[in-house]
Design a protein around this motif. Structure first.
Motif, short mmCIF file in Angstrom:
data_model
loop_
_atom_site.label_atom_id
_atom_site.label_comp_id
_atom_site.label_asym_id
_atom_site.label_seq_id
_atom_site.Cartn_x
_atom_site.Cartn_y
_atom_site.Cartn_z
N TYR A 1 -3.16 -6.95 -6.19
CA TYR A 1 -2.36 -7.65 -5.19
C TYR A 1 -2.45 -7.08 -3.77
O TYR A 1 -1.93 -7.69 -2.83
CB TYR A 1 -0.90 -7.70 -5.63
CG TYR A 1 -0.70 -8.61 -6.83
CD1 TYR A 1 -0.85 -9.99 -6.69
CD2 TYR A 1 -0.41 -8.10 -8.09
CE1 TYR A 1 -0.70 -10.84 -7.78
CE2 TYR A 1 -0.25 -8.94 -9.19
CZ TYR A 1 -0.41 -10.31 -9.03
OH TYR A 1 -0.26 -11.15 -10.10
N ALA A 2 -3.07 -5.95 -3.57
CA ALA A 2 -3.35 -5.47 -2.22
C ALA A 2 -4.70 -6.03 -1.78
O ALA A 2 -5.50 -6.47 -2.61
CB ALA A 2 -3.37 -3.94 -2.18
N ASN A 3 -4.93 -6.05 -0.47
CA ASN A 3 -6.23 -6.50 0.03
C ASN A 3 -6.62 -5.66 1.24
O ASN A 3 -6.00 -4.64 1.55
CB ASN A 3 -6.22 -8.00 0.35
CG ASN A 3 -5.29 -8.35 1.51
OD1 ASN A 3 -4.80 -7.47 2.23
ND2 ASN A 3 -5.06 -9.63 1.71
N ALA A 4 -7.66 -6.10 1.95
CA ALA A 4 -8.17 -5.32 3.08
C ALA A 4 -7.14 -5.18 4.19
O ALA A 4 -7.21 -4.24 5.01
CB ALA A 4 -9.45 -5.95 3.61
N GLU A 5 -6.18 -6.11 4.27
CA GLU A 5 -5.15 -6.06 5.32
C GLU A 5 -3.95 -5.19 4.91
O GLU A 5 -3.09 -4.91 5.74
CB GLU A 5 -4.65 -7.47 5.63
CG GLU A 5 -5.73 -8.43 6.12
CD GLU A 5 -6.30 -8.03 7.46
OE1 GLU A 5 -5.59 -7.32 8.22
OE2 GLU A 5 -7.44 -8.40 7.77
N SER A 6 -3.92 -4.77 3.67
CA SER A 6 -2.77 -4.02 3.18
C SER A 6 -2.76 -2.59 3.71
O SER A 6 -3.78 -1.91 3.73
CB SER A 6 -2.78 -3.98 1.65
OG SER A 6 -2.54 -5.26 1.10
N GLU A 7 -1.60 -2.16 4.14
CA GLU A 7 -1.36 -0.77 4.52
C GLU A 7 -0.18 -0.25 3.69
O GLU A 7 0.74 -0.99 3.39
CB GLU A 7 -1.02 -0.64 6.01
CG GLU A 7 -2.06 -1.17 6.97
CD GLU A 7 -1.60 -1.03 8.41
OE1 GLU A 7 -1.12 0.06 8.80
OE2 GLU A 7 -1.68 -2.03 9.16
N PHE A 8 -0.23 1.01 3.36
CA PHE A 8 0.89 1.65 2.69
C PHE A 8 1.44 2.68 3.66
O PHE A 8 0.88 3.77 3.83
CB PHE A 8 0.44 2.24 1.35
CG PHE A 8 0.11 1.17 0.35
CD1 PHE A 8 1.09 0.66 -0.49
CD2 PHE A 8 -1.17 0.63 0.29
CE1 PHE A 8 0.80 -0.35 -1.40
CE2 PHE A 8 -1.47 -0.38 -0.62
CZ PHE A 8 -0.48 -0.87 -1.46
N VAL A 9 2.52 2.28 4.33
CA VAL A 9 3.02 2.99 5.50
C VAL A 9 4.18 3.91 5.13
O VAL A 9 5.18 3.47 4.57
CB VAL A 9 3.46 1.98 6.58
CG1 VAL A 9 3.98 2.71 7.81
CG2 VAL A 9 2.31 1.05 6.96
N ASP A 10 4.02 5.17 5.47
CA ASP A 10 5.07 6.17 5.25
C ASP A 10 6.11 6.04 6.36
O ASP A 10 5.82 6.33 7.53
CB ASP A 10 4.45 7.57 5.24
CG ASP A 10 5.46 8.67 4.94
OD1 ASP A 10 6.67 8.37 4.84
OD2 ASP A 10 5.04 9.83 4.83
N LEU A 11 7.31 5.61 6.01
CA LEU A 11 8.39 5.45 6.99
C LEU A 11 9.33 6.64 7.03
O LEU A 11 10.32 6.63 7.75
CB LEU A 11 9.19 4.18 6.68
CG LEU A 11 8.43 2.86 6.79
CD1 LEU A 11 9.35 1.69 6.45
CD2 LEU A 11 7.82 2.66 8.17
N GLY A 12 9.01 7.68 6.25
CA GLY A 12 9.85 8.86 6.23
C GLY A 12 10.89 8.82 5.13
O GLY A 12 11.15 7.77 4.52
N ASP A 13 11.46 9.96 4.81
CA ASP A 13 12.50 10.10 3.78
C ASP A 13 12.03 9.60 2.42
O ASP A 13 12.83 9.09 1.62
CB ASP A 13 13.78 9.36 4.19
CG ASP A 13 14.43 9.95 5.43
OD1 ASP A 13 14.32 11.18 5.62
OD2 ASP A 13 15.03 9.20 6.21
N GLY A 14 10.73 9.70 2.18
CA GLY A 14 10.19 9.33 0.88
C GLY A 14 9.90 7.86 0.69
O GLY A 14 9.49 7.44 -0.39
N LEU A 15 10.10 7.05 1.73
CA LEU A 15 9.89 5.61 1.62
C LEU A 15 8.53 5.21 2.18
O LEU A 15 8.23 5.41 3.36
CB LEU A 15 10.99 4.86 2.37
CG LEU A 15 10.87 3.33 2.37
CD1 LEU A 15 10.95 2.77 0.96
CD2 LEU A 15 11.94 2.70 3.26
N THR A 16 7.71 4.61 1.32
CA THR A 16 6.42 4.06 1.72
C THR A 16 6.42 2.57 1.40
O THR A 16 6.73 2.18 0.27
CB THR A 16 5.27 4.74 0.96
OG1 THR A 16 5.24 6.14 1.32
CG2 THR A 16 3.93 4.12 1.32
#
Length: 322
Positions: free
Chosen positions: A37-52
């Motif tokens: 379900y991810a693709n080339a546009e997908s990012e997994f962004v670390d927003l801090g406090d353990g939340l990605t």
């Protein structure tokens, strides 16, 4: 008496076995779901406090920015048709909210209004946005409204698509999946018993245009719900549902935020009367009611709803320039 307990125990075991045979659905490993379900546009962004968060940021980076929030038990995929139609003209940012999709559960189990608003704010900061448009469907519309109350100064406008959050907005017919999620006694069972048929029925109950409920779409809802921790998060989120009615009232600055309100007149989950409440709440609002459409106008009538958004955004740009 012994025979009674014996046969009761046997009946209970048979019932449990039948329940597991009907709907046992284990978690699907996160890596397996990302591969699908991810693709080339997908990012997994670390927003801090353990939340990605799983996020997609598409379209011209110098264009007006629109953050889109999906509804309960949905994912960022629900906005794909708007991205296809608007993504060349606007910068569209969408992400799986905590407890959903490839983001997975919130590390602090925070599914309150303030928690969801905080995530929007962190995403906006991560993307370098000081002013932007914010839109949401269903639960995402509730978060949009709550963000407008907390940070009206950061918004160029909001788009509410069959949004929850209006007072006294009792559903005409709650889909079976949501009815189960509201039953606290059944929440532990939900973590392992999730029949695909329940997901299918819930989706079909939510829309009027049944062409939306394709086998692939049903599988998407069913499989992403089985991301590790998402089903438990659903139970915790529904347990915190009362927070929606206890948030702060609408201030004058919020009332001035421009709003586009889009609604299906056959929405059985959130009645069209809620559209009237939002229209009266936001002074500078424009409302469009779609005949014969249910809870997901961005999917059920993608061409029309996307065109209405385009026209509204162009009108907002003209007013701002003037």
């Amino acid at each position: 008496m012994r025979k009674f307990f014996k046969w009761t125990a046997i009946a209970l075991l048979v019932a449990v076995a039948a329940l597991f045979a009907w709907g046992y659905a284990p978690d699907i490993p996160a890596d397996e779901l990302r591969a699908k379900y991810a693709n080339a546009e997908s990012e997994f962004v670390d927003l801090g406090d353990g939340l990605t968060v799983h996020l997609r940021d598409e379209g011209p980076k110098d264009a007006p920015a629109l953050i889109l929030l999906h509804g309960s038990n949905a994912s960022l995929h629900t906005w794909q048709q708007w991205v296809d139609r608007l993504g060349k003209e606007y910068r569209i940012i969408r992400y799986d909210q905590p407890g959903h999709g490839l983001t997975g559960p919130h590390p602090k189990d925070d599914y309150s209004a303030a928690g969801f608003v905080d995530v929007v704010d962190r995403v906006a900061k991560n993307r370098g946005l000081s002013k932007f448009y914010l839109g949401g469907n269903s639960m995402g519309g509730w978060v949009t409204h709550e963000y407008a109350k907390a940070h009206p100064d950061k918004l160029q406008g909001i788009i509410l698509v069959d949004a929850s959050g209006a007072p006294n907005s009792q559903p005409k017919a709650l889909p079976i999946g949501f009815r189960i999620a509201r039953m606290s006694a059944l929440r532990p069972i939900m973590s392992v018993i999730t029949p695909r048929s329940v997901i299918e029925r819930s989706l079909k109950q939510s829309v009027s245009n049944q062409s939306v409920a394709t086998p692939a779409e049903i599988d998407e809802y069913w499989e992403l719900l089985r991301h590790p921790g998402n089903r438990e998060a659903t139970g915790k989120r529904f347990a915190q549902f009362s927070n929606r009615s206890s948030s702060k009232p609408v201030g004058e600055a919020t009332r001035e935020v421009p709003a586009l309100i889009l609604w299906g007149d056959e929405d059985k989950l959130i009645p069209v009367s809620s559209a009237e409440w939002f229209a009266s709440t936001y002074k500078n609002s424009s409302k469009q009611i779609y005949k014969g459409i249910g809870h997901l106008p961005m999917e059920e009538i993608a061409d029309k709803s996307a065109e209405d958004v385009r026209n509204w955004l162009k009108a907002r740009a003209t007013k701002t320039a003037g």
